[in-house]
Structures are given as structure tokens and as C-alpha cells.
Design a protein around this motif. Sequence first.
Motif, PDB file in Angstrom:
ATOM      1  N   PRO A 227      -3.015   9.474   2.868  1.00 45.60           N
ATOM      2  CA  PRO A 227      -2.973   8.010   2.840  1.00 45.60           C
ATOM      3  C   PRO A 227      -3.825   7.427   1.707  1.00 45.60           C
ATOM      4  O   PRO A 227      -3.456   6.396   1.128  1.00 45.60           O
ATOM      5  CB  PRO A 227      -3.519   7.627   4.220  1.00 45.60           C
ATOM      6  N   ALA A 228      -4.952   8.088   1.383  1.00 47.70           N
ATOM      7  CA  ALA A 228      -5.793   7.596   0.289  1.00 47.70           C
ATOM      8  C   ALA A 228      -5.036   7.623  -1.027  1.00 47.70           C
ATOM      9  O   ALA A 228      -5.166   6.711  -1.861  1.00 47.70           O
ATOM     10  CB  ALA A 228      -7.071   8.434   0.200  1.00 47.70           C
ATOM     11  N   PHE A 229      -4.258   8.691  -1.241  1.00 52.18           N
ATOM     12  CA  PHE A 229      -3.457   8.757  -2.467  1.00 52.18           C
ATOM     13  C   PHE A 229      -2.411   7.654  -2.492  1.00 52.18           C
ATOM     14  O   PHE A 229      -2.313   6.891  -3.461  1.00 52.18           O
ATOM     15  CB  PHE A 229      -2.774  10.123  -2.588  1.00 52.18           C
ATOM     16  N   TRP A 230      -1.613   7.574  -1.434  1.00 47.24           N
ATOM     17  CA  TRP A 230      -0.520   6.610  -1.435  1.00 47.24           C
ATOM     18  C   TRP A 230      -1.032   5.175  -1.517  1.00 47.24           C
ATOM     19  O   TRP A 230      -0.416   4.323  -2.179  1.00 47.24           O
ATOM     20  CB  TRP A 230       0.345   6.790  -0.192  1.00 47.24           C
ATOM     21  N   SER A 231      -2.155   4.882  -0.871  1.00 47.60           N
ATOM     22  CA  SER A 231      -2.677   3.509  -0.872  1.00 47.60           C
ATOM     23  C   SER A 231      -3.243   3.119  -2.227  1.00 47.60           C
ATOM     24  O   SER A 231      -3.438   1.924  -2.501  1.00 47.60           O
ATOM     25  CB  SER A 231      -3.744   3.338   0.210  1.00 47.60           C
ATOM     26  N   ALA A 232      -3.517   4.102  -3.089  1.00 53.65           N
ATOM     27  CA  ALA A 232      -3.967   3.809  -4.456  1.00 53.65           C
ATOM     28  C   ALA A 232      -2.815   3.882  -5.450  1.00 53.65           C
ATOM     29  O   ALA A 232      -2.688   3.035  -6.345  1.00 53.65           O
ATOM     30  CB  ALA A 232      -5.075   4.785  -4.862  1.00 53.65           C
ATOM     31  N   TYR A 233      -1.958   4.882  -5.292  1.00 49.54           N
ATOM     32  CA  TYR A 233      -0.888   5.118  -6.267  1.00 49.54           C
ATOM     33  C   TYR A 233       0.195   4.041  -6.222  1.00 49.54           C
ATOM     34  O   TYR A 233       0.611   3.524  -7.269  1.00 49.54           O
ATOM     35  CB  TYR A 233      -0.271   6.491  -6.010  1.00 49.54           C
ATOM     36  N   LEU A 234       0.659   3.695  -5.042  1.00 47.23           N
ATOM     37  CA  LEU A 234       1.758   2.729  -4.946  1.00 47.23           C
ATOM     38  C   LEU A 234       1.376   1.357  -5.521  1.00 47.23           C
ATOM     39  O   LEU A 234       2.139   0.790  -6.315  1.00 47.23           O
ATOM     40  CB  LEU A 234       2.239   2.608  -3.502  1.00 47.23           C
ATOM     41  N   PRO A 235       0.201   0.788  -5.187  1.00 46.45           N
ATOM     42  CA  PRO A 235      -0.176  -0.482  -5.813  1.00 46.45           C
ATOM     43  C   PRO A 235      -0.400  -0.359  -7.325  1.00 46.45           C
ATOM     44  O   PRO A 235      -0.148  -1.318  -8.064  1.00 46.45           O
ATOM     45  CB  PRO A 235      -1.478  -0.862  -5.093  1.00 46.45           C
ATOM     46  N   PHE A 236      -0.881   0.809  -7.771  1.00 42.71           N
ATOM     47  CA  PHE A 236      -1.067   1.017  -9.210  1.00 42.71           C
ATOM     48  C   PHE A 236       0.269   0.863  -9.943  1.00 42.71           C
ATOM     49  O   PHE A 236       0.366   0.142 -10.948  1.00 42.71           O
ATOM     50  CB  PHE A 236      -1.648   2.409  -9.459  1.00 42.71           C
ATOM     51  N   VAL A 237       1.295   1.532  -9.443  1.00 40.31           N
ATOM     52  CA  VAL A 237       2.599   1.473 -10.095  1.00 40.31           C
ATOM     53  C   VAL A 237       3.212   0.083  -9.964  1.00 40.31           C
ATOM     54  O   VAL A 237       3.692  -0.497 -10.939  1.00 40.31           O
ATOM     55  CB  VAL A 237       3.546   2.544  -9.522  1.00 40.31           C
ATOM     56  N   ARG A 238       3.204  -0.474  -8.753  1.00 38.24           N
ATOM     57  CA  ARG A 238       3.814  -1.791  -8.554  1.00 38.24           C
ATOM     58  C   ARG A 238       3.089  -2.847  -9.381  1.00 38.24           C
ATOM     59  O   ARG A 238       3.722  -3.737  -9.965  1.00 38.24           O
ATOM     60  CB  ARG A 238       3.799  -2.156  -7.075  1.00 38.24           C
ATOM     61  N   GLY A 239       1.767  -2.748  -9.457  1.00 35.89           N
ATOM     62  CA  GLY A 239       1.008  -3.699 -10.277  1.00 35.89           C
ATOM     63  C   GLY A 239       1.366  -3.575 -11.747  1.00 35.89           C
ATOM     64  O   GLY A 239       1.488  -4.587 -12.459  1.00 35.89           O
ATOM     65  N   ALA A 240       1.551  -2.357 -12.232  1.00 36.19           N
ATOM     66  CA  ALA A 240       1.938  -2.153 -13.628  1.00 36.19           C
ATOM     67  C   ALA A 240       3.305  -2.772 -13.900  1.00 36.19           C
ATOM     68  O   ALA A 240       3.518  -3.408 -14.945  1.00 36.19           O
ATOM     69  CB  ALA A 240       1.943  -0.660 -13.950  1.00 36.19           C
ATOM     70  N   ILE A 241       4.232  -2.606 -12.975  1.00 39.70           N
ATOM     71  CA  ILE A 241       5.574  -3.174 -13.151  1.00 39.70           C
ATOM     72  C   ILE A 241       5.504  -4.697 -13.208  1.00 39.70           C
ATOM     73  O   ILE A 241       6.118  -5.337 -14.079  1.00 39.70           O
ATOM     74  CB  ILE A 241       6.499  -2.724 -11.998  1.00 39.70           C
ATOM     75  N   ARG A 242       4.734  -5.293 -12.318  1.00 39.04           N
ATOM     76  CA  ARG A 242       4.650  -6.751 -12.281  1.00 39.04           C
ATOM     77  C   ARG A 242       3.993  -7.306 -13.545  1.00 39.04           C
ATOM     78  O   ARG A 242       4.459  -8.304 -14.118  1.00 39.04           O
ATOM     79  CB  ARG A 242       3.867  -7.182 -11.044  1.00 39.04           C
TER      80      ARG A 242
END
Length: 297
Positions: free
Chosen positions: A160-175
Motif C-alpha cells: 500500500p505504501a508503494f501504490w499510495s505514492a506511485y499512483l498520485p505521482f503519475v496522476r499528478g504528472a499527467i495533470r
Amino acid sequence: MPDVRDQGMQGEPPRIFQIHYEDWHRSVCDPRFIPLDNRGPATEYLEFDLFERLSISPHVQGAALWGALSWRFTEKTGLDGSELFDLIAAHPGHDVYFCNPHPQHEGIYHNLWVQGETAHPRFVELSRAFLVAAGLPGEAVDTIDPSNQYSTANYFVGTPAFWSAYLPFVRGAIRRADANLSAGDKAALHSTAADDRMVHKGCTYMPFIVERLFPLFLRTAGAHLSGFKLPLPIPEDEMNVHQKLLREMKDHACRDRSSWLAACWVNYRSLYLQQQHGRQWAQRYLRQVTPGEIRFA
């Protein structure tokens, strides 16, 4: 969403889903994985959107490790479900387990962005524009990267620590990129020009950029996390001696920060690829650099 009730597993094993899109895909899925039917309208972000949906679903609640793999996982990696579970169990304590099903590329390209240029026109140029607009280091497309940072497939099993950091990182980059890109670059990135050979059913540039953000994430926002790259014996055995020597040579250059050795690697690599693909291909795709121009990740 899948049925997670009885998968024949004991204790607290990783919760690994296997994505399929056709009825016949289900027949080749591994029984150790949880089948996940992903038919329906697809967005251009493909697996990434699925990861986001899974992350907020009840199907991963309480899982110490979870991931979602392609129905072609065994075909591409040579690992079946039991072998994957055994590898993870033999190397406990990491935040994310990942692999690269194409190890033959690790020693012959500067990095995974440069490799992408051979399959997607203008890939390096548009990837640089995306990274800069997203507030990420645009110079990432220029560096020589070691093989332990090479991953171009969404084959992740993480905490969960990975997913909770990785997913916002990617989505934030896209936005951020969508907010800051020029109109021309944005239109190009979201166009099907990325798949001019129609190998990927007309995909845009975005899924190919997203899957290459993972190593950059581990060097930046995810630097506090521990990643373990899974060995893939079958694809490794299929590499020829030059691919193995080139990878070893590049890794030594990166480890020692040796511009001289990196320049030697560039020359050897160029000769090898000219022999493999011809001079015209090499002139189009290969980056020639002097020792003074070498950059390491």
C-alpha cells in the motif's frame, strides 16, 4: 471486479490479479492469480486506470502486497504464478517487486526513453516536453541508466505504501503536463501517431510515457521506497553474448561514473546495432556522444 474468495492460497500471500479481455484469454491465465475481466470502454492510460480503480476497491483492502498483471505475463517473462510467488517470498521486505521482460534492450540503449524512439516517432522529443511540463527532470531522456533501473512494463506487485505514492505521482504528472503543455505538443501526445505501425491498436503516446515513469519515480518521489527487480532466467538465457557484455559494460560505467568507459560502450553498442539493423537504422536512432557529453542517472 474479480472474485477473491478462494484462490487456494494460505496465510497472507500477495494478492495478484491477472487482466484479461477475451474469453479465450481466461483459458491461458495462471490459476495462482485472480482473474480480472477488464472488458469495456478503455481510456488511453490502459493499465494505469485499472490500477487506480483497484486501489480504491474492496478487493485490495488488507492486502500486504497487490498487483495486476497482463494475461501475457508468463509468455513475456517466462515466470508462472508459483515461481513469481516463490521469488517474492525469497526476497521479503520490499515495497515493490518489478521486472523487465525485455532484458536484451538494457545494454544497447542509453535508457528506456531512447529505446521508445525506435517504436514511436518523436518519442524522445515529446517525452522531454511532457516531463518538463510536468515539473519532472527533462534531462532524464539524455542520461545513461543502469540495467537495475530499466523497466518498460507495468508488472508491479507493491505494498500500500508503494501504490499510495506511485499512483498520485503519475496522476499528478499527467495533470501538470496537460495544464502546461503547448497546444501542439498536447495534441501530439494524445494522438495515435505514437502507433503509426498499428502494433498497439492505435494507442496514444501516453501509456508508453506512463510506463516509463516508474524508474523516475523510484529516483525521485519514491526514493524512500525499496524496489526489487525480479530475475527472469528464460529471457536472460535468450540474450546473445554481445547483449550481455554491453549491459555489463554500461552497468560498470554507471557504477563508476566513468565517462571514458561509457564512451567506449557507445562505440561498441553502435557497431553491434549497425551489424544487427544496418547503417541507415543506426544513423536514425542511435545517439552518438563524446565523453564530455555523458550524463548518468
